[in-house]
Design a protein around this motif. Structure first.
Motif, short mmCIF file in Angstrom:
data_model
loop_
_atom_site.label_atom_id
_atom_site.label_comp_id
_atom_site.label_asym_id
_atom_site.label_seq_id
_atom_site.Cartn_x
_atom_site.Cartn_y
_atom_site.Cartn_z
N GLY A 1 -10.83 -3.41 0.17
CA GLY A 1 -9.59 -2.64 0.12
C GLY A 1 -8.66 -3.01 1.26
N THR A 2 -7.45 -2.44 1.23
CA THR A 2 -6.48 -2.65 2.31
C THR A 2 -6.13 -1.30 2.92
OG1 THR A 2 -4.57 -2.34 0.87
CG2 THR A 2 -5.45 -4.58 1.03
N GLY A 3 -5.54 -1.35 4.10
CA GLY A 3 -5.08 -0.12 4.74
C GLY A 3 -4.11 0.62 3.84
N THR A 4 -3.31 -0.13 3.11
CA THR A 4 -2.32 0.48 2.21
C THR A 4 -3.01 1.26 1.09
OG1 THR A 4 -0.91 -1.37 2.72
CG2 THR A 4 -0.23 -0.04 0.87
N ASP A 5 -4.17 0.76 0.64
CA ASP A 5 -4.92 1.50 -0.40
C ASP A 5 -5.31 2.88 0.12
OD1 ASP A 5 -4.96 -0.60 -2.31
OD2 ASP A 5 -6.71 -1.52 -1.35
N VAL A 6 -5.75 2.93 1.39
CA VAL A 6 -6.18 4.20 1.98
C VAL A 6 -4.95 5.08 2.23
CG1 VAL A 6 -7.42 5.29 3.90
CG2 VAL A 6 -8.14 3.04 3.07
#
Ligand code: NAP
Length: 252
Positions: A218-223
């Protein structure tokens, strides 16, 4: 029809916002119009991020806070409130790991992780709730947990215990402050591309991706997307829950 989330007029404190997931969350909240306070032990690093958010048209500032230290938390919250006037949303994101198998894990390593990842969440949430109740703000508290708190991970008894503790804390606090209109929720990321996961070899990465239903880290943007949803009006009837943001690494 496009649906956008607006946090205009809201002030948000994001802990651990000098790098990684905290930066992605701070950027997302500032893009949604919130006045965003970025807290970290390394204030200069958080200030660089805040400056880049401001340069992109957002409203952001940095402050120094060590979430594991009660005096630093109370001074940091004071500084936040002096600048922002109120706290509408707290994102407890600061976290550390100190991995090791149990036979080799020192008490120091256990205490360090629990002190930041669990006690830190308690200390900052306590300060935020105090201010929200005083100012009659129907606020939001969102804590970044981890899927390892839901499923465990060998070599991370300290971290898994802290992150499982965050889920219990979230459920209990939600029950305490619901009558004040404050919601309390958590997000549980899986493997996210940050400094924490940078050390993985290509082989480890491949093995990990194979366990993830969506086939990628995942990416920080997903979180940040999940955190933004929990802060939005769309989530006003959601409290005491934990959203799993792991691409299906954990399903349960
Ligand atoms: P990271 O890149 O290591 O960043 C951690 C952030 O927390 C930094 O800004 C650090 O800044 C801050 N921090 C650490 N100790 C602190 C303290 N005592 N007081 C205040 N700030 C502190 O980590 P990340 O991957 O972005 O992780 C962010 C959160 O997501 C953590 O809670 C982590 O457990 C969780 N998470 C991460 C993953 C992943 O795969 N990356 C997966 C699941 C959950 P300073 O050093 O300047 O204080």
């Amino acid at each position: 029809m496009a649906v956008t989330i607006s946090l205009e007029g809201k002030s948000v404190l994001v802990t651990g916002a000098s790098q990684g997931i905290g930066v992605a969350i701070a950027r997302k909240f500032a893009e949604a119009g919130a006045l965003t306070g970025l807290a970290a032990r390394n204030e200069e690093k958080a200030a660089d991020v805040a400056a880049s958010i401001t340069a992109a048209g957002g409203q952001a500032f940095a402050l120094k806070m060590d979430v594991s230290d009660p005096a630093s938390v109370s001074a940091g919250m004071k500084a936040f409130l002096e600048r922002a006037g109120k706290i509408d949303i707290l994102v407890n994101n600061a976290g550390i790991t100190s991995d090791g198998l149990i036979l080799r894990m020192s008490k120091e390593s256990w205490d360090k992780v629990l002190g930041t990842d669990l006690t830190g969440v308690f200390l900052v949430s306590q300060e935020a709730v105090k201010s929200m109740i005083k100012k009659k703000i129907a606020g939001r508290i969102i804590t970044v947990g981890s899927v390892v708190g839901l499923m465990g991970n060998a070599g991370q008894t300290n971290y898994s215990a802290a992150k499982a503790g965050v889920v219990g804390f979230t459920m209990a606090l939600a029950r305490e402050v619901g009558s004040r209109g404050i919601t309390v929720n958590a997000v549980a990321p899986g493997y996210i591309e940050t400094a924490m996961t940078d050390e993985l070899s290509a082989e480890q990465r491949e093995k990990l991706s194979a366990q993830i239903v969506l086939g990628r880290l995942g990416t920080g943007t997903d979180v940040a997307g999940a955190a933004l949803f929990l802060a939005s009006d769309a989530a006003s009837y959601i409290t005491g829950t934990c959203i799993n943001v792991s691409g299906g690494l954990f399903i349960g």
